[in-house]
Design an enzyme around this catalytic site. Sequence first.
Site, PDB file in Angstrom:
ATOM      1  N   ILE A 136      37.346  47.518  41.955  1.00 25.07           N
ATOM      2  CA  ILE A 136      38.634  47.541  42.644  1.00 25.07           C
ATOM      3  C   ILE A 136      38.332  46.903  44.003  1.00 25.07           C
ATOM      4  CG2 ILE A 136      38.179  49.907  43.481  1.00 25.07           C
ATOM      5  CD1 ILE A 136      41.143  50.452  43.551  1.00 25.07           C
ATOM      6  N   SER A 137      39.200  46.000  44.460  1.00 29.98           N
ATOM      7  CA  SER A 137      38.907  45.255  45.687  1.00 29.98           C
ATOM      8  C   SER A 137      38.969  46.151  46.920  1.00 29.98           C
ATOM      9  CB  SER A 137      39.901  44.100  45.851  1.00 29.98           C
ATOM     10  OG  SER A 137      39.860  43.267  44.721  1.00 29.98           O
ATOM     11  N   GLN A 138      38.281  45.721  47.957  1.00 33.10           N
ATOM     12  CA  GLN A 138      38.308  46.380  49.271  1.00 33.10           C
ATOM     13  C   GLN A 138      39.766  46.463  49.758  1.00 33.10           C
ATOM     14  OE1 GLN A 138      36.661  43.755  52.126  1.00 33.10           O
ATOM     15  NE2 GLN A 138      36.226  45.320  53.645  1.00 33.10           N
ATOM     16  N   PRO A 139      40.181  47.579  50.348  1.00 38.40           N
ATOM     17  CA  PRO A 139      41.578  47.699  50.806  1.00 38.40           C
ATOM     18  C   PRO A 139      42.017  46.531  51.690  1.00 38.40           C
ATOM     19  CG  PRO A 139      40.470  49.812  50.999  1.00 38.40           C
ATOM     20  CD  PRO A 139      39.414  48.837  50.574  1.00 38.40           C
ATOM     21  N   ARG A 193      45.370  55.403  46.153  1.00 37.73           N
ATOM     22  CA  ARG A 193      44.206  54.633  45.684  1.00 37.73           C
ATOM     23  C   ARG A 193      43.191  55.519  44.938  1.00 37.73           C
ATOM     24  NH1 ARG A 193      41.372  49.647  47.064  1.00 37.73           N
ATOM     25  NH2 ARG A 193      39.148  49.997  47.347  1.00 37.73           N
TER      26      ARG A 193
END
Length: 241
Positions: free
Chosen positions: A90-93, A64
């Site tokens: 970028i989205s939260q994991p 990431r």
Amino acid sequence: MLRRRVATLTLFVAASLACGSVEAQRGETVRDWDAERRRMVEEQLRGRDIRSVRVLDAMLKVPRHLFVPEEQRARAYTDSPLPIGYEQTISQPYIVAFMTEMLRPEPGQRVLEVGTGSGYQAAVLSELGAEVFTIEIVPPLADRARATLQRLGYRKIQVRTGNGYAGWPEHAPYDRIAVTAAPDAVPPALIDQLKIGGLMAIPVGTLFQELRILRRTAGGVETLSTMRVRFVPMTGKPAKP
Ligand SMILES: C[S@@+](CC[C@H](N)C(=O)[O-])C[C@H]1O[C@@H](n2cnc3c(N)ncnc32)[C@H](O)[C@@H]1O
């Protein structure tokens, strides 16, 4: 019937990352990205309700930190979305894992993603063996994601610069569709391009949204509402005829 799940999402949990780092010989700090990624998977994913070993393994593999801009790298494995430029994120994991688990793509399946952003979600889908077609409306983001994915050797991902409202008809129908920007209604073209029996994950709404899982059936669409989320809006809405 789609499986109902209880999502235990805390959107912006302050991550208590005692970051894995080792001291390099020259004195500068070199971060142990693998250790940070393992901690992300254990604490943020397995520690909540992500159960799919395939999804957990995929998220252990994708670096990431190489998908975020240099100035965000130190925060790459924290429990939050991060800016990637052009007012996008970028989205939260956890959200990436949750959407991927709900879609449960199988090897060889064809997956459309709307909202390439950094390319991270596409890479996770590809690690599960899917053939990924991803569309990004902001040209420099599409270019950067394409370059990142190529550099990292993701050969089964195609990135297109364009407007995802129309889908990508040339490769339809899709087994799975992941929409990672929020429209205020499900775009009809995306339903048309989903196979019968296929699944779509899509946040629908304005400021906050409902993350819906749709299954296309012979007679229409079944919808499961999962949780409240906050995605960036889907832009480029086509004008009404
Ligand atoms: C939350 S970000 C996606 C994060 C991404 N999936 C990742 O892994 O980094 C949403 C992305 O959708 C893009 N987007 C917004 N509207 C779009 C549209 N109509 N078509 C394609 N992409 C769109 C935005 O430019 C942004 O990059």
